[in-house]
Design a protein around this motif. Structure first.
Motif, PDB file in Angstrom:
ATOM      1  N   ASN A   1      -1.165 -46.476 110.145  1.00 18.03           N
ATOM      2  CA  ASN A   1      -1.288 -45.019 110.006  1.00 18.03           C
ATOM      3  C   ASN A   1      -2.730 -44.609 109.757  1.00 18.03           C
ATOM      4  O   ASN A   1      -3.192 -43.590 110.265  1.00 18.03           O
ATOM      5  CB  ASN A   1      -0.390 -44.515 108.879  1.00 18.03           C
ATOM      6  CG  ASN A   1       1.056 -44.484 109.320  1.00 18.03           C
ATOM      7  OD1 ASN A   1       1.343 -44.227 110.485  1.00 18.03           O
ATOM      8  ND2 ASN A   1       1.952 -44.787 108.407  1.00 18.03           N
TER       9      ASN A   1
ATOM     10  N   SER B   1      10.025 -44.301 112.608  1.00 19.34           N
ATOM     11  CA  SER B   1       9.906 -43.497 113.830  1.00 19.34           C
ATOM     12  C   SER B   1       8.697 -42.563 113.800  1.00 19.34           C
ATOM     13  O   SER B   1       8.064 -42.348 114.832  1.00 19.34           O
ATOM     14  CB  SER B   1      11.182 -42.709 114.068  1.00 19.34           C
ATOM     15  OG  SER B   1      11.443 -41.924 112.944  1.00 19.34           O
ATOM     16  N   ASP B   2       8.354 -42.014 112.608  1.00 17.20           N
ATOM     17  CA  ASP B   2       7.220 -41.084 112.611  1.00 17.20           C
ATOM     18  C   ASP B   2       5.901 -41.809 112.882  1.00 17.20           C
ATOM     19  O   ASP B   2       5.032 -41.297 113.584  1.00 17.20           O
ATOM     20  CB  ASP B   2       7.149 -40.258 111.317  1.00 17.20           C
ATOM     21  CG  ASP B   2       7.274 -41.126 110.087  1.00 17.20           C
ATOM     22  OD1 ASP B   2       7.775 -42.258 110.237  1.00 17.20           O
ATOM     23  OD2 ASP B   2       6.869 -40.706 108.998  1.00 17.20           O
ATOM     24  N   SER B   3       5.786 -43.051 112.341  1.00 19.26           N
ATOM     25  CA  SER B   3       4.579 -43.838 112.641  1.00 19.26           C
ATOM     26  C   SER B   3       4.505 -44.133 114.128  1.00 19.26           C
ATOM     27  O   SER B   3       3.452 -44.047 114.752  1.00 19.26           O
ATOM     28  CB  SER B   3       4.594 -45.175 111.914  1.00 19.26           C
ATOM     29  OG  SER B   3       4.775 -44.991 110.553  1.00 19.26           O
TER      30      SER B   3
ATOM     31  N   SER C   1       3.524 -41.092 116.268  1.00 17.17           N
ATOM     32  CA  SER C   1       2.097 -40.749 116.277  1.00 17.17           C
ATOM     33  C   SER C   1       1.276 -41.837 116.952  1.00 17.17           C
ATOM     34  O   SER C   1       0.261 -41.540 117.580  1.00 17.17           O
ATOM     35  CB  SER C   1       1.588 -40.456 114.867  1.00 17.17           C
ATOM     36  OG  SER C   1       2.004 -41.439 113.984  1.00 17.17           O
TER      37      SER C   1
END
Lengths: 425, 162
Positions: free
Chosen positions: A120, A144-146, A149
């Motif tokens: 991140n 999933s958010d990592s 992005s």
């Protein structure tokens, strides 16, 4: 006079190591192994500040020594200290490269968190190259958010992930500047779609979940796609309209493999050693090869040539599996002396429609067979069989063959001449 | 002027004159621009100055002349191999007197090949050396107090500095 002396002295001092421009020092740091590059931080104050702004983070477990637990601890504290001391100096500057090499037996949850934090951090700092070479028995979980992005980063040019578990089944990689993508030994991804316009190389290997059925790999790339040993791949759709070259390494059990790549005429296939039942292998192989019917140049590498010689019982009708194949290369390291080239040629002729060239690299020996066709389609009783019914370009059986053989020993040449004589009857 | 120009004359920062062949000058963008200026301007008497001292410029030109044929035409593997060996010999030089100047010159003249080669050479000198050895090789003055030094070393656990 005094003044002049001082001036001369000053210009001389200007070419100290520390007076070299920062980007130059960073370039030198790039060439030094990271554990040596660390030494820049203690050489002098100027070099310390250059070290702190060095846009490369490289964490390599193999640089650390000691007993298992100590090694673990020092590696971890090295990462934490580095992030703590170096990273505040770099916020808002693009990170050139983040590399993590962690070939260790077991990955604990603490490292999992650290790796995700690093990832991140790299994305936030506009990293251009992210390389995670992890080799543990378990996987790094990626939320999933990592993942989202990461896969949409505007700055990324190289992405190399090994041993990750994607917690999203359908991965869509959008990074507009991405050039090289390597995903290996990753779990969780059932479909991988790469739609970065700039991608030159995609390699997807050992991805077991890519997946039982209907795995779809759609790629918008223009150079080379390779699929390596994704052992659970059963069905595949490769949608890559701009692809120029396809490389496949793995078992021929994938069927159907739908290759939607209009521009792609070159493929190379690397087959593993035959471990399964004889009949099943050849049945699979036959179906698998039929997926490559629109390729002009085919390179087939195999362990043993006899794994490529499909028995006649599987090739009953005269339908050519490799309809468009013009040039076929066969590579193999194992080619026992007693095994004549003739058999291989004969079986290949059953697969192809109207070939121009065969090239063999067998046990390091290169031999070529070039074919020319007599212009007038010859009417022959034997081939008035229904081999080319409804096809405008007739197959090799309809012509008088002229063959140019090179790199074959006398004995083999005799056998081949006999075969072609038979074909020309 | 015509394309018959085969070499251009440049001045070093010390005021000495040097000749560079056209093909060699093509390895560097700024030199190439100078070349175009010389070729296409009516006033040919002006000799361009390069902000590199004579000692360094000799070396830079030597490098250019050696690498020009390959860069312009492309060469076989054996040539590349030979050139590599030549590069290694070429880079055996005094660090403070020449290497730093070469680094600066390659940077200033945008010569990618020489720039990479010089950086690689500097990096190779550093590999596996202790901190005090590196300071000696590159003539770096230690301006840290011993406490600062100690603190910095603690920031890199697991790394050996000596």
């Amino acid at each position: 006079m005094m003044m002049e002396e001082i001036m001369v002295e000053n210009t001389r001092n200007n070419t100290e190591f520390e007076n070299l421009p920062q980007h130059l020092i960073h370039h030198i740091m790039n060439y030094v192994p990271y554990n040596d590059a660390v030494k820049f931080s203690v050489l002098s104050k100027t070099l310390l500040s250059m070290w702190l702004s060095f846009p490369v983070l490289d964490f390599d477990y193999t640089f650390f020594s000691g007993q298992h637990k100590d090694r673990h601890r020092t590696f971890l504290s090295f990462i934490l200290e580095t992030v703590h001391h170096r990273c505040p100096h770099r916020i808002n500057k693009p990170l050139q490269r983040l590399r993590v090499n962690y070939p260790n037996h077991y990955l604990n949850s603490y490292f999992n968190t650290i790796f995700e934090v690093l990832l991140n951090f790299a994305i936030k700092n506009h990293a251009q190259e992210i390389i995670f070479d992890i080799c543990t028995i378990n996987w790094v979980n990626l939320r999933s958010d990592s993942l989202l992005s990461l896969f949409s980063s505007e700055f990324l040019t190289v992405l190399n992930l090994r041993r990750f578990r994607f917690l999203v089944a359908d991965s869509i990689i959008l990074c507009p500047k991405l050039k090289e993508l390597v995903i290996s030994s990753c779990k969780g991804a059932q479909t991988i779609t790469v739609s970065s316009p700039s991608v030159e190389k995609v390699e997807i290997s050992f991805c077991r979940d890519l997946v039982y059925n209907n795995s779809k790999c759609s790629v918008d790339i223009s150079a080379c796609l390779s699929l390596k040993k994704c052992s659970n791949l059963k069905e595949a759709i490769i949608e890559a309209p701009k692809l120029l070259k396809l490389k496949y390494q793995g078992s021929p059990q994938v069927h159907p493999m739908q290759i939607l790549a209009n521009k792609c005429s070159t493929a190379s296939i690397k087959l593993p050693e035959r471990e399964i039942d004889y009949d099943l292998w050849f049945d699979n192989l036959k179906q698998f090869l039929s997926c490559f019917d629109h390729f002009k140049n085919l390179t087939i590498s195999c362990f043993k040539v006899k794994d490529l010689i499909i028995p006649v019982k599987f090739l009953k009708n005269n339908e050519s599996l490799l309809r468009d194949a013009k040039h076929i290369k066969v590579k193999s390291l194992d080619f026992p002396q007693g095994q004549p080239v003739r058999r291989l040629v004969e079986r290949l002729f059953r697969l192809v429609h109207k070939p121009l060239k065969f090239t063999f690299f067998l046990e390091g020996v290169r031999s070529t067979l070039k074919f020319e066709y007599e212009n007038k389609a010859k009417k022959r009783k034997r081939v008035e069989r229904r081999c080319c019914l409804g096809i405008s370009t007739k197959c090799w059986r309809h012509y008088a063959l002229k063959v140019n053989i090179q790199g074959v020993n006398e004995k083999e040449r005799g056998r081949l001449d006999k075969l072609f004589f038979h074909y020309n009857l | 002027m015509s394309s018959s120009v085969e070499a251009i004359t440049v001045l070093s920062s010390d005021g000495d004159e040097f000749k560079i062949t056209v093909s060699a000058a093509k390895l560097s963008k700024p030199l190439n621009w100078m070349l175009e200026d010389v070729c296409f301007s009516d006033d040919c008497d002006e000799v361009p100055t390069i902000e590199v001292n004579s000692k360094t410029l000799v070396k830079v030109i030597e490098y250019c002349e050696k690498h020009a044929p390959r860069a312009n035409s492309g060469a076989s593997d054996s040539d590349a191999e030979e050139l590599k060996k030549w590069d290694i010999e070429f880079m055996k030089m005094d660090v403070k007197d020449i290497l730093f100047h070469i680094l600066m010159a390659a940077n200033y003249l945008h010569m990618e090949g020489l720039y990479d080669l010089a950086c690689q050479t500097a990096a190779d000198l550093m590999k596996g050396m202790t901190v005090s050895q590196i300071r000696k090789i590159f003539h770096i003055k230690n301006d840290f107090s011993s406490e600062e030094q100690e603190q910095l070393r603690r920031q890199h656990p697991g790394c050996s500095f000596d």
